[in-house]
Write a protein that holds these residues in place. Structure first.
Motif, PDB file in Angstrom:
ATOM      1  N   LEU A  87      61.137 -17.702 -29.631  1.00  0.00           N
ATOM      2  CA  LEU A  87      59.993 -16.810 -29.826  1.00  0.00           C
ATOM      3  C   LEU A  87      59.964 -15.726 -28.763  1.00  0.00           C
ATOM      4  N   PRO A  88      60.267 -14.460 -29.118  1.00  0.00           N
ATOM      5  CA  PRO A  88      60.071 -13.365 -28.166  1.00  0.00           C
ATOM      6  C   PRO A  88      58.570 -13.075 -28.044  1.00  0.00           C
ATOM      7  N   THR A 112      60.092 -14.092 -22.598  1.00  0.00           N
ATOM      8  CA  THR A 112      59.202 -12.973 -22.265  1.00  0.00           C
ATOM      9  C   THR A 112      59.986 -11.665 -22.332  1.00  0.00           C
ATOM     10  N   ILE A 113      59.470 -10.708 -23.097  1.00  0.00           N
ATOM     11  CA  ILE A 113      60.172  -9.430 -23.274  1.00  0.00           C
ATOM     12  C   ILE A 113      59.287  -8.271 -22.844  1.00  0.00           C
ATOM     13  N   SER A 114      59.940  -7.157 -22.562  1.00  0.00           N
ATOM     14  CA  SER A 114      59.236  -5.967 -22.084  1.00  0.00           C
ATOM     15  C   SER A 114      58.898  -4.991 -23.202  1.00  0.00           C
ATOM     16  N   ARG A 115      59.352  -5.288 -24.425  1.00  0.00           N
ATOM     17  CA  ARG A 115      59.221  -4.393 -25.583  1.00  0.00           C
ATOM     18  C   ARG A 115      60.142  -3.184 -25.495  1.00  0.00           C
ATOM     19  N   GLU A 116      61.042  -3.189 -24.528  1.00  0.00           N
ATOM     20  CA  GLU A 116      62.058  -2.153 -24.425  1.00  0.00           C
ATOM     21  C   GLU A 116      63.413  -2.776 -24.739  1.00  0.00           C
ATOM     22  N   ARG A 117      64.375  -1.943 -25.053  1.00  0.00           N
ATOM     23  CA  ARG A 117      65.722  -2.452 -25.357  1.00  0.00           C
ATOM     24  C   ARG A 117      66.476  -2.649 -24.040  1.00  0.00           C
ATOM     25  N   ASP A 118      66.097  -3.685 -23.300  1.00  0.00           N
ATOM     26  CA  ASP A 118      66.670  -3.916 -21.986  1.00  0.00           C
ATOM     27  C   ASP A 118      67.210  -5.329 -21.882  1.00  0.00           C
ATOM     28  N   HIS A 119      67.358  -5.824 -20.651  1.00  0.00           N
ATOM     29  CA  HIS A 119      67.943  -7.145 -20.443  1.00  0.00           C
ATOM     30  C   HIS A 119      67.086  -8.260 -21.050  1.00  0.00           C
ATOM     31  N   THR A 120      65.771  -8.024 -21.175  1.00  0.00           N
ATOM     32  CA  THR A 120      64.927  -9.071 -21.755  1.00  0.00           C
ATOM     33  C   THR A 120      65.245  -9.267 -23.243  1.00  0.00           C
ATOM     34  N   TRP A 121      65.537  -8.177 -23.932  1.00  0.00           N
ATOM     35  CA  TRP A 121      65.911  -8.289 -25.338  1.00  0.00           C
ATOM     36  C   TRP A 121      67.287  -8.931 -25.479  1.00  0.00           C
ATOM     37  N   GLN A 122      68.184  -8.611 -24.579  1.00  0.00           N
ATOM     38  CA  GLN A 122      69.495  -9.251 -24.591  1.00  0.00           C
ATOM     39  C   GLN A 122      69.373 -10.745 -24.348  1.00  0.00           C
ATOM     40  N   GLN A 123      68.382 -11.135 -23.559  1.00  0.00           N
ATOM     41  CA  GLN A 123      68.145 -12.559 -23.318  1.00  0.00           C
ATOM     42  C   GLN A 123      67.721 -13.262 -24.603  1.00  0.00           C
ATOM     43  N   VAL A 124      66.907 -12.575 -25.422  1.00  0.00           N
ATOM     44  CA  VAL A 124      66.521 -13.133 -26.719  1.00  0.00           C
ATOM     45  C   VAL A 124      67.758 -13.357 -27.580  1.00  0.00           C
ATOM     46  N   LEU A 125      68.597 -12.346 -27.676  1.00  0.00           N
ATOM     47  CA  LEU A 125      69.789 -12.445 -28.522  1.00  0.00           C
ATOM     48  C   LEU A 125      70.736 -13.531 -28.035  1.00  0.00           C
ATOM     49  N   ASP A 151      48.087   2.731 -28.970  1.00  0.00           N
ATOM     50  CA  ASP A 151      48.308   4.118 -28.566  1.00  0.00           C
ATOM     51  C   ASP A 151      48.030   5.111 -29.692  1.00  0.00           C
ATOM     52  N   GLY A 152      47.431   4.629 -30.799  1.00  0.00           N
ATOM     53  CA  GLY A 152      47.087   5.520 -31.897  1.00  0.00           C
ATOM     54  C   GLY A 152      48.247   5.892 -32.796  1.00  0.00           C
ATOM     55  N   ARG A 153      49.309   5.091 -32.770  1.00  0.00           N
ATOM     56  CA  ARG A 153      50.475   5.370 -33.600  1.00  0.00           C
ATOM     57  C   ARG A 153      50.488   4.480 -34.835  1.00  0.00           C
ATOM     58  N   PRO A 154      51.122   4.944 -35.909  1.00  0.00           N
ATOM     59  CA  PRO A 154      51.230   4.105 -37.111  1.00  0.00           C
ATOM     60  C   PRO A 154      51.999   2.820 -36.821  1.00  0.00           C
ATOM     61  N   MET A 155      51.718   1.794 -37.606  1.00  0.00           N
ATOM     62  CA  MET A 155      52.353   0.492 -37.412  1.00  0.00           C
ATOM     63  C   MET A 155      53.711   0.455 -38.120  1.00  0.00           C
ATOM     64  N   THR A 156      54.723   0.937 -37.427  1.00  0.00           N
ATOM     65  CA  THR A 156      56.075   0.929 -37.964  1.00  0.00           C
ATOM     66  C   THR A 156      56.815  -0.331 -37.523  1.00  0.00           C
ATOM     67  N   VAL A 157      57.839  -0.687 -38.279  1.00  0.00           N
ATOM     68  CA  VAL A 157      58.710  -1.795 -37.908  1.00  0.00           C
ATOM     69  C   VAL A 157      59.742  -1.287 -36.906  1.00  0.00           C
ATOM     70  N   ARG A 158      60.017  -2.074 -35.891  1.00  0.00           N
ATOM     71  CA  ARG A 158      61.008  -1.686 -34.881  1.00  0.00           C
ATOM     72  C   ARG A 158      62.384  -2.241 -35.239  1.00  0.00           C
ATOM     73  N   GLY A 159      63.398  -1.701 -34.586  1.00  0.00           N
ATOM     74  CA  GLY A 159      64.776  -2.029 -34.946  1.00  0.00           C
ATOM     75  C   GLY A 159      65.261  -3.392 -34.502  1.00  0.00           C
ATOM     76  N   GLY A 160      64.479  -4.092 -33.688  1.00  0.00           N
ATOM     77  CA  GLY A 160      64.939  -5.380 -33.176  1.00  0.00           C
ATOM     78  C   GLY A 160      65.214  -6.412 -34.245  1.00  0.00           C
ATOM     79  N   ILE A 161      64.493  -6.349 -35.353  1.00  0.00           N
ATOM     80  CA  ILE A 161      64.695  -7.316 -36.430  1.00  0.00           C
ATOM     81  C   ILE A 161      66.111  -7.203 -36.992  1.00  0.00           C
ATOM     82  N   ALA A 162      66.687  -6.001 -36.984  1.00  0.00           N
ATOM     83  CA  ALA A 162      68.068  -5.833 -37.461  1.00  0.00           C
ATOM     84  C   ALA A 162      69.042  -6.544 -36.521  1.00  0.00           C
TER      85      ALA A 162
END
Length: 242
Positions: A87-88, A112-125, A151-162
């Motif tokens: 679970l990220p 625990t992830i930072s929501r950025e494409r950094d070492h925390t995301w690599q740890q998930v993978l 932040d007032g932005r539309p709710m888009t899907v991020r690329g991490g699921i790919a």
């Protein structure tokens, strides 16, 4: 010495898995006691939709109380989640004194992830093994009362699921389309409203067939865009249905 360390590590892992399972069962009991859950399947479900699941993706993420959907699957699924779940979870969530502790036991491995494409995301993978089951909210943030993110932005899907789809490669993915939980708790509110009805639609798809159906090269940016567009389309179609 090395053998003793391995035994200690194994005991700690076993203890954590048992505690995670108990937390999940308690969460399920609370959800079923104080809320009514209505579940509808998209299309014809497979014979055993809870078997062979490698990914659970929750779309239309509206509240930290999305964990209430733990009431839907059977206990054997929760047992597997406590042993092999990945679970990220956002660092902001995990820093909360009580919420962070609770979320820390919702799966066998909580990263625990930072929501950025950094070492925390690599740890998930790198945490994904042949028996892992990944749980995530592909939008990566919660919808506020105005229908937008913080932040007032539309709710888009991020690329991490790919990335997750390609790391897993095969098996089944459950797409859970939440009907929304703002009637239970809007982000920022302290206490939930009890005895409300919660809606979710669930779709079971084959991971390999799904990726192939998108018609894009594995690992490409085109595949990520195709996944994002497709999941947003499915969310907008099914999340609002009753």
């Amino acid at each position: 010495m090395q053998s003793e360390r391995s035994e200690v590590s194994g005991d700690v892992a076993s203890w954590r898995q048992s505690l995670s399972y108990m937390v999940l069962l308690c969460a399920k009991a609370l959800s079923r006691t104080f809320f009514r859950i209505e579940v509808h399947w998209v299309g014809e479900p497979v014979e055993d939709p809870w078997s062979g699941v490698r990914i659970v993706a929750l779309l239309n993420h509206t509240s930290l109380y999305d964990w209430l959907f733990v009431a839907v699957p059977p206990n054997r699924f929760l047992r597997r989640l406590s042993r092999h779940g990945v679970l990220p979870s956002a660092a902001k969530t995990m820093r909360r004194p009580l919420v962070g502790k609770f979320f820390g036991f919702l799966a066998g491995s909580v990263v625990t992830i930072s929501r950025e494409r950094d070492h925390t995301w690599q740890q998930v993978l790198s945490s994904i093994g042949p028996e892992s089951m990944v749980l995530l909210a592909p939008e990566g943030r919660m919808k506020r009362a105005n229908g937008l993110d913080l932040d007032g932005r539309p709710m888009t899907v991020r690329g991490g699921i790919a990335d997750i789809l390609q790391a897993v490669g095969s098996g089944r993915m459950l797409l859970a389309y939440s009907g929304g939980l703002h009637h239970v708790q809007i982000p920022g509110q302290l206490l939930p409203r009890l005895f409300r009805t919660i809606h979710v639609r669930v779709e079971s798809v084959d991971v390999e067939a799904y990726c192939r159906s998108l018609g894009e090269t594995p690992g490409s940016e085109e595949l990520k865009r195709a996944v994002k567009v497709d999941l947003e389309r499915r969310r907008d179609l099914y999340a609002a249905q009753r």
